[in-house]
Design a protein around this motif. Structure first.
Motif, PDB file in Angstrom:
ATOM      1  N   TYR A  43       0.831  -1.192   0.000  1.00  0.00           N
ATOM      2  CA  TYR A  43       0.000   0.000   0.000  1.00  0.00           C
ATOM      3  C   TYR A  43       0.872   1.250   0.000  1.00  0.00           C
ATOM      4  CZ  TYR A  43      -3.530   3.360   1.471  1.00  0.00           C
ATOM      5  OH  TYR A  43      -4.355   4.441   1.544  1.00  0.00           O
ATOM      6  N   GLY A  44       1.913   1.248   0.802  1.00  0.00           N
ATOM      7  CA  GLY A  44       2.800   2.404   0.876  1.00  0.00           C
ATOM      8  C   GLY A  44       3.527   2.685  -0.419  1.00  0.00           C
ATOM      9  N   ILE A  45       3.855   1.656  -1.154  1.00  0.00           N
ATOM     10  CA  ILE A  45       4.549   1.842  -2.426  1.00  0.00           C
ATOM     11  C   ILE A  45       3.606   2.354  -3.499  1.00  0.00           C
ATOM     12  CG2 ILE A  45       5.696   0.577  -4.297  1.00  0.00           C
ATOM     13  CD1 ILE A  45       6.946  -1.181  -2.104  1.00  0.00           C
ATOM     14  N   SER A  46       2.338   1.953  -3.432  1.00  0.00           N
ATOM     15  CA  SER A  46       1.417   2.274  -4.522  1.00  0.00           C
ATOM     16  C   SER A  46       0.560   3.517  -4.306  1.00  0.00           C
ATOM     17  CB  SER A  46       0.495   1.077  -4.781  1.00  0.00           C
ATOM     18  OG  SER A  46      -0.316   0.845  -3.639  1.00  0.00           O
ATOM     19  N   HIS A  47       0.397   4.017  -3.092  1.00  0.00           N
ATOM     20  CA  HIS A  47      -0.516   5.128  -2.842  1.00  0.00           C
ATOM     21  C   HIS A  47       0.252   6.445  -2.723  1.00  0.00           C
ATOM     22  CE1 HIS A  47      -3.714   7.478  -0.968  1.00  0.00           C
ATOM     23  NE2 HIS A  47      -4.521   6.575  -1.522  1.00  0.00           N
ATOM     24  N   PRO A  48      -0.074   7.456  -3.555  1.00  0.00           N
ATOM     25  CA  PRO A  48       0.707   8.707  -3.546  1.00  0.00           C
ATOM     26  C   PRO A  48       0.587   9.515  -2.254  1.00  0.00           C
ATOM     27  CG  PRO A  48      -1.082   8.830  -5.153  1.00  0.00           C
ATOM     28  CD  PRO A  48      -1.076   7.448  -4.615  1.00  0.00           C
ATOM     29  N   LYS A  49      -0.586   9.548  -1.630  1.00  0.00           N
ATOM     30  CA  LYS A  49      -0.723  10.308  -0.382  1.00  0.00           C
ATOM     31  C   LYS A  49       0.069   9.655   0.749  1.00  0.00           C
ATOM     32  CE  LYS A  49      -5.167  12.546  -1.081  1.00  0.00           C
ATOM     33  NZ  LYS A  49      -6.517  12.720  -0.539  1.00  0.00           N
ATOM     34  N   TYR A  50       0.075   8.337   0.767  1.00  0.00           N
ATOM     35  CA  TYR A  50       0.840   7.616   1.783  1.00  0.00           C
ATOM     36  C   TYR A  50       2.331   7.869   1.589  1.00  0.00           C
ATOM     37  CZ  TYR A  50       2.186   3.830   4.912  1.00  0.00           C
ATOM     38  OH  TYR A  50       2.719   3.110   5.931  1.00  0.00           O
ATOM     39  N   ARG A  51       2.784   7.890   0.341  1.00  0.00           N
ATOM     40  CA  ARG A  51       4.200   8.165   0.071  1.00  0.00           C
ATOM     41  C   ARG A  51       4.580   9.572   0.501  1.00  0.00           C
ATOM     42  NH1 ARG A  51       4.957   6.091  -5.977  1.00  0.00           N
ATOM     43  NH2 ARG A  51       3.079   7.299  -6.107  1.00  0.00           N
ATOM     44  N   ALA A  52       3.680  10.541   0.249  1.00  0.00           N
ATOM     45  CA  ALA A  52       3.962  11.920   0.638  1.00  0.00           C
ATOM     46  C   ALA A  52       4.042  12.052   2.159  1.00  0.00           C
ATOM     47  CB  ALA A  52       2.902  12.854   0.074  1.00  0.00           C
ATOM     48  N   ALA A  53       3.129  11.399   2.873  1.00  0.00           N
ATOM     49  CA  ALA A  53       3.148  11.441   4.340  1.00  0.00           C
ATOM     50  C   ALA A  53       4.391  10.734   4.884  1.00  0.00           C
ATOM     51  CB  ALA A  53       1.887  10.805   4.896  1.00  0.00           C
ATOM     52  N   GLN A  56       7.318  13.046   4.549  1.00  0.00           N
ATOM     53  CA  GLN A  56       7.338  14.121   5.545  1.00  0.00           C
ATOM     54  C   GLN A  56       7.821  13.624   6.899  1.00  0.00           C
ATOM     55  OE1 GLN A  56       3.406  15.728   5.575  1.00  0.00           O
ATOM     56  NE2 GLN A  56       3.754  17.006   3.762  1.00  0.00           N
ATOM     57  N   LYS A  57       7.372  12.442   7.312  1.00  0.00           N
ATOM     58  CA  LYS A  57       7.745  11.912   8.628  1.00  0.00           C
ATOM     59  C   LYS A  57       9.146  11.306   8.652  1.00  0.00           C
ATOM     60  CE  LYS A  57       3.833  12.513  10.807  1.00  0.00           C
ATOM     61  NZ  LYS A  57       3.666  13.283  12.013  1.00  0.00           N
ATOM     62  N   PHE A  58       9.437  10.479   7.640  1.00  0.00           N
ATOM     63  CA  PHE A  58      10.716   9.760   7.575  1.00  0.00           C
ATOM     64  C   PHE A  58      11.290   9.866   6.164  1.00  0.00           C
ATOM     65  CE2 PHE A  58       7.914   7.414  10.510  1.00  0.00           C
ATOM     66  CZ  PHE A  58       8.620   7.601  11.683  1.00  0.00           C
ATOM     67  N   PRO A  59      12.025  10.905   5.863  1.00  0.00           N
ATOM     68  CA  PRO A  59      12.564  11.070   4.500  1.00  0.00           C
ATOM     69  C   PRO A  59      13.466   9.922   4.056  1.00  0.00           C
ATOM     70  CG  PRO A  59      12.792  13.102   5.737  1.00  0.00           C
ATOM     71  CD  PRO A  59      12.325  12.056   6.700  1.00  0.00           C
ATOM     72  N   SER A  60      14.136   9.269   4.988  1.00  0.00           N
ATOM     73  CA  SER A  60      15.033   8.178   4.607  1.00  0.00           C
ATOM     74  C   SER A  60      14.279   6.915   4.215  1.00  0.00           C
ATOM     75  CB  SER A  60      15.990   7.862   5.747  1.00  0.00           C
ATOM     76  OG  SER A  60      15.259   7.442   6.880  1.00  0.00           O
TER      77      SER A  60
END
Length: 87
Positions: A43-53, A56-60
């Motif tokens: 889900y994290g790889i495929s959803h753009p809002k999740y990737r943006a969040a 913001q929280k963990f750039p690495s």
């Protein structure tokens, strides 16, 4: 998709289509229940809002470039034309 092996093993056991070993039932169950682990990753790889969040929280740990260019907003046009249909 993750629960498919579990379903096949259970249906095989219910309808006695083939002998099932205890090891086979364990692997099917393990794969199905591991869905709770790898589903958020997919889900994290495929959803753009999740990737943006995530960026913001963990750039690495982000799954995108160093600068988020997608704001998660829709690119659909706001203009819609309605025509009256005559029967």
């Amino acid at each position: 998709m993750a629960w498919t092996p579990y379903l096949v093993i259970n249906f095989t056991g219910i309808f006695k289509a083939a002998p099932i070993s205890p090891l086979a039932t364990i692997w099917g169950s393990l794969f199905a229940k591991a869905n709770a682990v790898y589903n958020p990753i997919v889900y994290g790889i495929s959803h753009p809002k999740y990737r943006a969040a995530l960026y913001q929280k963990f750039p690495s740990l982000s799954c995108q470039d160093s600068s988020p260019s997608d704001d998660g907003q829709s690119v659909a046009s706001g203009a819609t034309q309605a025509t009256e249909e005559k029967a």
